[in-house]
Motif scaffolding. Sequence first.
Motif, PDB file in Angstrom:
ATOM      1  N   GLY A 283      21.092  57.216  62.956  1.00 22.76           N
ATOM      2  CA  GLY A 283      21.587  58.571  63.102  1.00 22.76           C
ATOM      3  C   GLY A 283      23.067  58.719  62.823  1.00 22.76           C
ATOM      4  N   SER A 284      23.712  59.495  63.690  1.00 21.83           N
ATOM      5  CA  SER A 284      25.097  59.909  63.509  1.00 21.83           C
ATOM      6  C   SER A 284      25.989  59.229  64.535  1.00 21.83           C
ATOM      7  N   PRO A 285      27.101  58.611  64.124  1.00 23.94           N
ATOM      8  CA  PRO A 285      27.982  57.966  65.110  1.00 23.94           C
ATOM      9  C   PRO A 285      28.641  58.958  66.055  1.00 23.94           C
ATOM     10  N   GLN A 286      29.026  60.141  65.528  1.00 21.74           N
ATOM     11  CA  GLN A 286      29.627  61.132  66.422  1.00 21.74           C
ATOM     12  C   GLN A 286      28.591  61.761  67.353  1.00 21.74           C
ATOM     13  N   GLY A 287      27.317  61.738  66.927  1.00 22.25           N
ATOM     14  CA  GLY A 287      26.237  62.219  67.781  1.00 22.25           C
ATOM     15  C   GLY A 287      25.673  61.128  68.683  1.00 22.25           C
ATOM     16  N   ARG A 288      26.237  59.901  68.568  1.00 20.71           N
ATOM     17  CA  ARG A 288      25.837  58.735  69.358  1.00 20.71           C
ATOM     18  C   ARG A 288      24.364  58.360  69.145  1.00 20.71           C
ATOM     19  N   THR A 289      23.902  58.557  67.905  1.00 20.95           N
ATOM     20  CA  THR A 289      22.542  58.134  67.561  1.00 20.95           C
ATOM     21  C   THR A 289      22.543  57.088  66.447  1.00 20.95           C
ATOM     22  N   ALA A 290      23.731  56.736  65.912  1.00 23.98           N
ATOM     23  CA  ALA A 290      23.814  55.617  64.970  1.00 23.98           C
ATOM     24  C   ALA A 290      23.536  54.317  65.723  1.00 23.98           C
ATOM     25  N   TYR A 291      23.080  53.297  65.009  1.00 28.33           N
ATOM     26  CA  TYR A 291      22.606  52.060  65.623  1.00 28.33           C
ATOM     27  C   TYR A 291      23.649  50.949  65.471  1.00 28.33           C
ATOM     28  N   PHE A 292      24.130  50.435  66.611  1.00 33.37           N
ATOM     29  CA  PHE A 292      25.194  49.434  66.632  1.00 33.37           C
ATOM     30  C   PHE A 292      24.726  48.140  67.291  1.00 33.37           C
ATOM     31  N   SER A 293      25.485  47.083  67.034  1.00 32.95           N
ATOM     32  CA  SER A 293      25.196  45.792  67.652  1.00 32.95           C
ATOM     33  C   SER A 293      25.822  45.677  69.041  1.00 32.95           C
ATOM     34  N   THR A 294      26.711  46.610  69.384  1.00 34.15           N
ATOM     35  CA  THR A 294      27.329  46.641  70.718  1.00 34.15           C
ATOM     36  C   THR A 294      27.206  48.045  71.297  1.00 34.15           C
ATOM     37  N   VAL A 322      11.449  50.153  52.207  1.00 35.89           N
ATOM     38  CA  VAL A 322      12.372  49.678  51.169  1.00 35.89           C
ATOM     39  C   VAL A 322      11.596  48.968  50.063  1.00 35.89           C
ATOM     40  N   LYS A 323      10.613  48.166  50.442  1.00 37.59           N
ATOM     41  CA  LYS A 323       9.804  47.459  49.440  1.00 37.59           C
ATOM     42  C   LYS A 323       9.017  48.444  48.583  1.00 37.59           C
ATOM     43  N   LYS A 324       8.547  49.522  49.188  1.00 36.31           N
ATOM     44  CA  LYS A 324       7.807  50.524  48.424  1.00 36.31           C
ATOM     45  C   LYS A 324       8.673  51.102  47.314  1.00 36.31           C
ATOM     46  N   VAL A 325       9.933  51.405  47.636  1.00 37.58           N
ATOM     47  CA  VAL A 325      10.836  51.966  46.626  1.00 37.58           C
ATOM     48  C   VAL A 325      11.119  50.925  45.542  1.00 37.58           C
ATOM     49  N   TYR A 326      11.318  49.675  45.954  1.00 41.38           N
ATOM     50  CA  TYR A 326      11.551  48.601  44.989  1.00 41.38           C
ATOM     51  C   TYR A 326      10.373  48.459  44.039  1.00 41.38           C
ATOM     52  N   ASP A 327       9.167  48.513  44.591  1.00 43.69           N
ATOM     53  CA  ASP A 327       7.964  48.377  43.763  1.00 43.69           C
ATOM     54  C   ASP A 327       7.782  49.572  42.825  1.00 43.69           C
ATOM     55  N   LEU A 328       8.280  50.737  43.221  1.00 41.26           N
ATOM     56  CA  LEU A 328       8.218  51.914  42.356  1.00 41.26           C
ATOM     57  C   LEU A 328       9.197  51.821  41.188  1.00 41.26           C
ATOM     58  N   LYS A 329      10.178  50.899  41.316  1.00 41.16           N
ATOM     59  CA  LYS A 329      11.196  50.694  40.273  1.00 41.16           C
ATOM     60  C   LYS A 329      12.045  51.941  40.050  1.00 41.16           C
ATOM     61  N   VAL A 330      12.437  52.576  41.161  1.00 41.04           N
ATOM     62  CA  VAL A 330      13.336  53.736  41.099  1.00 41.04           C
ATOM     63  C   VAL A 330      14.544  53.478  42.000  1.00 41.04           C
ATOM     64  N   PRO A 331      15.643  54.200  41.779  1.00 47.71           N
ATOM     65  CA  PRO A 331      16.823  54.012  42.637  1.00 47.71           C
ATOM     66  C   PRO A 331      16.528  54.368  44.090  1.00 47.71           C
ATOM     67  N   LEU A 332      17.282  53.734  44.975  1.00 50.14           N
ATOM     68  CA  LEU A 332      17.174  53.973  46.417  1.00 50.14           C
ATOM     69  C   LEU A 332      18.522  54.411  46.950  1.00 50.14           C
ATOM     70  N   ILE A 333      18.520  55.473  47.761  1.00 41.04           N
ATOM     71  CA  ILE A 333      19.674  55.769  48.602  1.00 41.04           C
ATOM     72  C   ILE A 333      19.213  55.662  50.045  1.00 41.04           C
ATOM     73  N   LEU A 334      19.945  54.922  50.840  1.00 46.30           N
ATOM     74  CA  LEU A 334      19.513  54.640  52.206  1.00 46.30           C
ATOM     75  C   LEU A 334      20.646  54.930  53.179  1.00 46.30           C
ATOM     76  N   HIS A 335      20.371  55.812  54.135  1.00 43.67           N
ATOM     77  CA  HIS A 335      21.356  56.211  55.134  1.00 43.67           C
ATOM     78  C   HIS A 335      21.441  55.176  56.238  1.00 43.67           C
ATOM     79  N   CYS A 336      22.629  54.589  56.410  1.00 40.86           N
ATOM     80  CA  CYS A 336      22.886  53.741  57.581  1.00 40.86           C
ATOM     81  C   CYS A 336      24.356  53.867  57.961  1.00 40.86           C
ATOM     82  N   ASN A 337      24.613  54.096  59.225  1.00 42.16           N
ATOM     83  CA  ASN A 337      25.964  54.299  59.736  1.00 42.16           C
ATOM     84  C   ASN A 337      26.475  53.123  60.570  1.00 42.16           C
ATOM     85  N   GLY A 338      25.725  52.758  61.617  1.00 45.84           N
ATOM     86  CA  GLY A 338      26.150  51.695  62.513  1.00 45.84           C
ATOM     87  C   GLY A 338      25.996  50.320  61.890  1.00 45.84           C
ATOM     88  N   ASP A 339      26.758  49.339  62.396  1.00 39.96           N
ATOM     89  CA  ASP A 339      26.697  48.000  61.803  1.00 39.96           C
ATOM     90  C   ASP A 339      25.325  47.359  61.984  1.00 39.96           C
TER      91      ASP A 339
END
Length: 530
Positions: A283-294, A322-339
Amino acid sequence: MDGDKEKYVEALVVKDGKILYVGDKDEAVKSAGENPVLIDLKGNTMLPGFLDPHSHYINSLSVANQCQLYAPPSGTGKDVESIITALKAFVEKHNIKKGELIVGYGYDDTVMPNERLLNRDDLDKAFPDNPVRVDHVSMHGTVLNSLALKKYGINDETKTPPGGIIVRKPGTNEPFGLIMETAYLPIAEQSEKMTPQQEIDWSKAGQMLYAEAGITTAHEGLSHFSQIETMNRVANADANIIDIVAYPFITDVDKVIEKIPLSEWGKYNKGFKIGGVKITIDGSPQGRTAYFSTPYLLGGPSGEKDWKGELTFPQEQVNQMVKKVYDLKVPLILHCNGDAAIDSFLAAYEYARGGDYSKPWNVTSIHSQFIRKDQIQKFTKYKIRPSFYTLHTYYFYEAHLKNRGFKQSQYISPMRDAIDAGLKPTNHTDFVVAPLDQMMVLWSAVNRISRGGAVVGADQRVAPYEGLQAMTINVAAQYDETDRKGSLKAGKLADLVILDKNPLKVNSIKIKDIKILETIKNGKSIYKRE
């Protein structure tokens, strides 16, 4: 914008929507043929048109019919009272009748004084006869009043889905208004129907918002099937002013392929193309829904203790997506915020490739806000492009400081380290989360100064030219369009922007004050500043 150093030319020749010649003025006049139209820039600066690496274009169609509630300086939403005042003024101006839905956007809970947040009771008191929906600035949630909760089928018996947030009224199980992440997705999908003429009119109005910002190619960064259909119909009506690149959400991909076969992806149809697939895993770091290791220093949005956020989908499901997109052979954009979300993404990337990295795959990590230095090295190894969001250094640094502490907050969007590691990052607005303002995007990457005046990781500042590349030629690579966009070069499209000052020569602190004078698409002027 090609090359490691800036290059200037005296003149540029445009013919049939493309750049015919770039270089010496006398040679330009010769190459232009008989009776050329000569346009004097009069000291202004022309660049390739800005390419938008990530925003939510489809929302531009509706924001003209919604109440803008950004916090200052972008708007007036500084507290609950200001938000209610703005909504009331909007209702009066638009003559909204009883029973009609009222929608606002841009609510930023991180700037609310004394942590007095907007809730269902505030909206019920002000608007007892209308459903009200106030979308969170992160675009990952919304605040609903009682009638809106009823409209969207949410009540005290509604269970919070995995990866979702439903804030409850203290001491009860009643929803208190704020709905986030997977709990919000069913709401986001229920967009109001447009008539065929509204689809065209609103699309043109939305695209003009981009043109006014000097943008000639816009990004639709999470498209549901119905939205793909809308954009396709508008394209078939030949109504596009600029180019639109859309990324259907992973859950809608199969339906989209039935409508638009994979063989047509990556090809423009009258200014519209499907660029690849979008996956969101936190999710969103300012919304406190991004995923962190701490853990977050302030806990979770519902008061959770030892809260680190969480993945939108379980790791195994992320792997398969992610594998599905790779197998489709198309570009991927992937949202990730937290480490921790970036760790999850890298694990899924490695799973999808199964140890074979020989074939190129166009992958862009959207936001990558809290990427660690060791993760940058993996991005370089795997040729993953980060699309940074340096506007957070201005708009949300103070929120990140409270949530994540000084050290981690200073390192958000580390563009300097990414470039030095050999990456070619892009830089975006995530509109409507932040306003469409390309000069502010550049200013934030070059200066890294917060809303409160703090310096945010001075060692991650970039040169203005590098910042411009992250909005032009690097984005062309993200779209597999370096042969036609992103630089001033013979044979490319005449997609151009004219500024009143040169971003490379003004005092860097004044970059945000540069004005967009004109935007040109395929050789035709589509916007001129009055």
